[in-house]
Write a protein that holds these residues in place. Structure first.
Motif, PDB file in Angstrom:
ATOM      1  N   GLN A 187      26.571 -26.111 -87.400  1.00 38.69           N
ATOM      2  CA  GLN A 187      26.157 -25.499 -86.148  1.00 38.69           C
ATOM      3  C   GLN A 187      27.037 -24.313 -85.784  1.00 38.69           C
ATOM      4  O   GLN A 187      26.550 -23.259 -85.381  1.00 38.69           O
ATOM      5  CB  GLN A 187      26.197 -26.549 -85.032  1.00 38.69           C
ATOM      6  CG  GLN A 187      25.149 -27.640 -85.214  1.00 38.69           C
ATOM      7  CD  GLN A 187      25.397 -28.818 -84.311  1.00 38.69           C
ATOM      8  OE1 GLN A 187      26.517 -29.074 -83.876  1.00 38.69           O
ATOM      9  NE2 GLN A 187      24.341 -29.563 -84.010  1.00 38.69           N
ATOM     10  N   LYS A 188      28.349 -24.447 -85.957  1.00 42.69           N
ATOM     11  CA  LYS A 188      29.269 -23.381 -85.585  1.00 42.69           C
ATOM     12  C   LYS A 188      29.108 -22.157 -86.475  1.00 42.69           C
ATOM     13  O   LYS A 188      29.390 -21.044 -86.062  1.00 42.69           O
ATOM     14  CB  LYS A 188      30.716 -23.889 -85.657  1.00 42.69           C
ATOM     15  CG  LYS A 188      31.082 -24.868 -84.558  1.00 42.69           C
ATOM     16  CD  LYS A 188      32.567 -25.171 -84.537  1.00 42.69           C
ATOM     17  CE  LYS A 188      33.020 -25.928 -85.758  1.00 42.69           C
ATOM     18  NZ  LYS A 188      34.454 -26.292 -85.698  1.00 42.69           N
ATOM     19  N   ASN A 189      28.669 -22.358 -87.705  1.00 43.25           N
ATOM     20  CA  ASN A 189      28.537 -21.249 -88.643  1.00 43.25           C
ATOM     21  C   ASN A 189      27.086 -20.856 -88.874  1.00 43.25           C
ATOM     22  O   ASN A 189      26.745 -20.297 -89.910  1.00 43.25           O
ATOM     23  CB  ASN A 189      29.183 -21.623 -89.982  1.00 43.25           C
ATOM     24  CG  ASN A 189      30.686 -21.812 -89.865  1.00 43.25           C
ATOM     25  OD1 ASN A 189      31.409 -20.870 -89.565  1.00 43.25           O
ATOM     26  ND2 ASN A 189      31.153 -23.017 -90.096  1.00 43.25           N
ATOM     27  N   SER A 190      26.215 -21.134 -87.893  1.00 42.89           N
ATOM     28  CA  SER A 190      24.793 -20.859 -88.057  1.00 42.89           C
ATOM     29  C   SER A 190      24.520 -19.377 -88.300  1.00 42.89           C
ATOM     30  O   SER A 190      23.646 -19.025 -89.099  1.00 42.89           O
ATOM     31  CB  SER A 190      24.021 -21.345 -86.832  1.00 42.89           C
ATOM     32  OG  SER A 190      24.606 -20.846 -85.637  1.00 42.89           O
ATOM     33  N   GLY A 191      25.258 -18.496 -87.608  1.00 39.66           N
ATOM     34  CA  GLY A 191      25.061 -17.064 -87.811  1.00 39.66           C
ATOM     35  C   GLY A 191      25.432 -16.633 -89.219  1.00 39.66           C
ATOM     36  O   GLY A 191      24.725 -15.836 -89.856  1.00 39.66           O
ATOM     37  N   LYS A 192      26.526 -17.164 -89.725  1.00 36.76           N
ATOM     38  CA  LYS A 192      26.940 -16.839 -91.082  1.00 36.76           C
ATOM     39  C   LYS A 192      25.945 -17.380 -92.101  1.00 36.76           C
ATOM     40  O   LYS A 192      25.689 -16.747 -93.131  1.00 36.76           O
ATOM     41  CB  LYS A 192      28.336 -17.415 -91.350  1.00 36.76           C
ATOM     42  CG  LYS A 192      29.442 -16.788 -90.500  1.00 36.76           C
ATOM     43  CD  LYS A 192      30.780 -17.415 -90.811  1.00 36.76           C
ATOM     44  CE  LYS A 192      31.893 -16.800 -89.961  1.00 36.76           C
ATOM     45  NZ  LYS A 192      33.207 -17.427 -90.233  1.00 36.76           N
ATOM     46  N   ILE A 193      25.396 -18.549 -91.809  1.00 38.84           N
ATOM     47  CA  ILE A 193      24.410 -19.149 -92.720  1.00 38.84           C
ATOM     48  C   ILE A 193      23.192 -18.245 -92.847  1.00 38.84           C
ATOM     49  O   ILE A 193      22.684 -18.003 -93.944  1.00 38.84           O
ATOM     50  CB  ILE A 193      23.995 -20.546 -92.225  1.00 38.84           C
ATOM     51  CG1 ILE A 193      25.170 -21.523 -92.365  1.00 38.84           C
ATOM     52  CG2 ILE A 193      22.793 -21.066 -93.008  1.00 38.84           C
ATOM     53  CD1 ILE A 193      24.920 -22.870 -91.734  1.00 38.84           C
ATOM     54  N   LEU A 194      22.706 -17.722 -91.714  1.00 39.28           N
ATOM     55  CA  LEU A 194      21.548 -16.836 -91.743  1.00 39.28           C
ATOM     56  C   LEU A 194      21.853 -15.577 -92.549  1.00 39.28           C
ATOM     57  O   LEU A 194      21.017 -15.115 -93.335  1.00 39.28           O
ATOM     58  CB  LEU A 194      21.140 -16.459 -90.319  1.00 39.28           C
ATOM     59  CG  LEU A 194      19.906 -15.554 -90.203  1.00 39.28           C
ATOM     60  CD1 LEU A 194      18.685 -16.239 -90.811  1.00 39.28           C
ATOM     61  CD2 LEU A 194      19.644 -15.168 -88.758  1.00 39.28           C
ATOM     62  N   THR A 195      23.050 -15.024 -92.382  1.00 35.86           N
ATOM     63  CA  THR A 195      23.437 -13.832 -93.126  1.00 35.86           C
ATOM     64  C   THR A 195      23.469 -14.102 -94.621  1.00 35.86           C
ATOM     65  O   THR A 195      22.993 -13.296 -95.430  1.00 35.86           O
ATOM     66  CB  THR A 195      24.825 -13.338 -92.665  1.00 35.86           C
ATOM     67  OG1 THR A 195      24.792 -13.058 -91.262  1.00 35.86           O
ATOM     68  CG2 THR A 195      25.232 -12.079 -93.426  1.00 35.86           C
ATOM     69  N   VAL A 196      24.018 -15.251 -94.997  1.00 37.89           N
ATOM     70  CA  VAL A 196      24.085 -15.624 -96.411  1.00 37.89           C
ATOM     71  C   VAL A 196      22.687 -15.814 -96.993  1.00 37.89           C
ATOM     72  O   VAL A 196      22.383 -15.355 -98.094  1.00 37.89           O
ATOM     73  CB  VAL A 196      24.920 -16.918 -96.600  1.00 37.89           C
ATOM     74  CG1 VAL A 196      24.796 -17.435 -98.031  1.00 37.89           C
ATOM     75  CG2 VAL A 196      26.380 -16.650 -96.259  1.00 37.89           C
ATOM     76  N   VAL A 197      21.811 -16.483 -96.229  1.00 38.10           N
ATOM     77  CA  VAL A 197      20.441 -16.719 -96.690  1.00 38.10           C
ATOM     78  C   VAL A 197      19.714 -15.403 -96.938  1.00 38.10           C
ATOM     79  O   VAL A 197      19.064 -15.209 -97.972  1.00 38.10           O
ATOM     80  CB  VAL A 197      19.660 -17.577 -95.669  1.00 38.10           C
ATOM     81  CG1 VAL A 197      18.168 -17.595 -96.014  1.00 38.10           C
ATOM     82  CG2 VAL A 197      20.199 -18.997 -95.651  1.00 38.10           C
ATOM     83  N   VAL A 198      19.834 -14.477 -95.989  1.00 37.74           N
ATOM     84  CA  VAL A 198      19.174 -13.173 -96.128  1.00 37.74           C
ATOM     85  C   VAL A 198      19.741 -12.413 -97.321  1.00 37.74           C
ATOM     86  O   VAL A 198      18.990 -11.818 -98.111  1.00 37.74           O
ATOM     87  CB  VAL A 198      19.348 -12.341 -94.841  1.00 37.74           C
ATOM     88  CG1 VAL A 198      18.828 -10.926 -95.048  1.00 37.74           C
ATOM     89  CG2 VAL A 198      18.612 -13.003 -93.682  1.00 37.74           C
ATOM     90  N   SER A 199      21.062 -12.436 -97.486  1.00 38.27           N
ATOM     91  CA  SER A 199      21.696 -11.729 -98.600  1.00 38.27           C
ATOM     92  C   SER A 199      21.260 -12.297 -99.948  1.00 38.27           C
ATOM     93  O   SER A 199      20.926 -11.550-100.877  1.00 38.27           O
ATOM     94  CB  SER A 199      23.222 -11.807 -98.472  1.00 38.27           C
ATOM     95  OG  SER A 199      23.663 -11.214 -97.265  1.00 38.27           O
TER      96      SER A 199
END
Length: 232
Positions: free
Chosen positions: A6-18
């Motif tokens: 949950q805390k790293n949700s923004g980073k997860i989205l960035t990684v998924v897109v990349s």
């Protein structure tokens, strides 16, 4: 208690897109066919559901229309396409929701220019309640803001997830099914545009510009109703 997910949700989205972009580029380059158009079609036919899921996370209708056309030609199953696209749209908004719920400092820092939209989103939620979650996918300029702004409030995460899932599947069906049903006509139009692009281009620019102008005008009109002090 906050989980690392949950805390790293923004980073997860960035990684998924990349990863999605790298995956597309690599397989597009190595596609065993000639020509960019043929390579792209091959990629869609080979990895259609993976691409559809990732594309739907970004809530791109063009990907859903392509899924509808591939369903029409028999390269995808329309039921699976709607199911996968809905899950992708659901996952994308859940990530945005958790960015707001568990990354408030990140939101305050990186969305300062969107304060009016956040204020509008909060007021719309207070006035209309859960239907705003259901229709936010169709609100130009608010798709990302509304899930994040709801995450900033104390709104139930379970309720949001349930409405979000139903909304995502409806959004997928509303976009994919017509493209599948009218697939032959759409393909004929696309073929005509390909052969007469010099005639179609001015109309595309005019229509696209008109749509953007209309939605920008509507959004600005709504934002100006509210005072900038009604921030999150």
């Amino acid at each position: 208690m906050k989980t690392k997910l949950q805390k790293n949700s923004g980073k997860i989205l960035t990684v998924v897109v990349s990863v999605f972009i790298i995956f597309l580029a690599y397989n597009l380059y190595h596609a065993p066919v000639e020509g960019l158009e043929e390579k792209f079609i091959y990629l869609l036919k080979t990895y259609g559901y993976i691409i559809l899921f990732a594309w739907s996370m970004l809530e791109g209708e063009m990907g859903l229309i392509m899924a509808g056309l591939l369903s029409h030609t028999g390269d995808m199953n329309i039921y699976i396409a709607v199911f996968v696209a809905g899950l992708g749209g659901f996952a994308g908004d859940q990530v945005y929701f958790y960015i707001g719920r568990f990354n408030k400092a990140y939101v305050y820092k990186n969305f300062k220019g969107q304060r009016r939209k956040f204020a509008l989103a909060h007021l719309l939620l207070q006035k209309y309640g859960w239907p705003i979650i259901f229709v936010q996918r169709y609100m130009y300029g608010m798709r990302t803001v509304i899930p994040i702004s709801i995450g900033l409030t104390r709104y139930s995460g379970k309720t949001f997830a349930f409405i979000n899932l139903i909304s995502a599947w409806c959004w997928a069906a509303i976009t994919i099914v017509p493209a599948w049903y009218f697939g032959e006509q759409i393909l004929d139009v696309l073929h005509w545009i390909k052969e007469h692009w010099y005639l179609a281009l001015p109309f595309a620019i005019l229509i696209g510009g008109g749509i953007l102008y209309y939605f920008n005008k509507v959004t600005k009109k709504k934002e100006n109703i509210y005072n900038e002090t009604n921030t999150f």
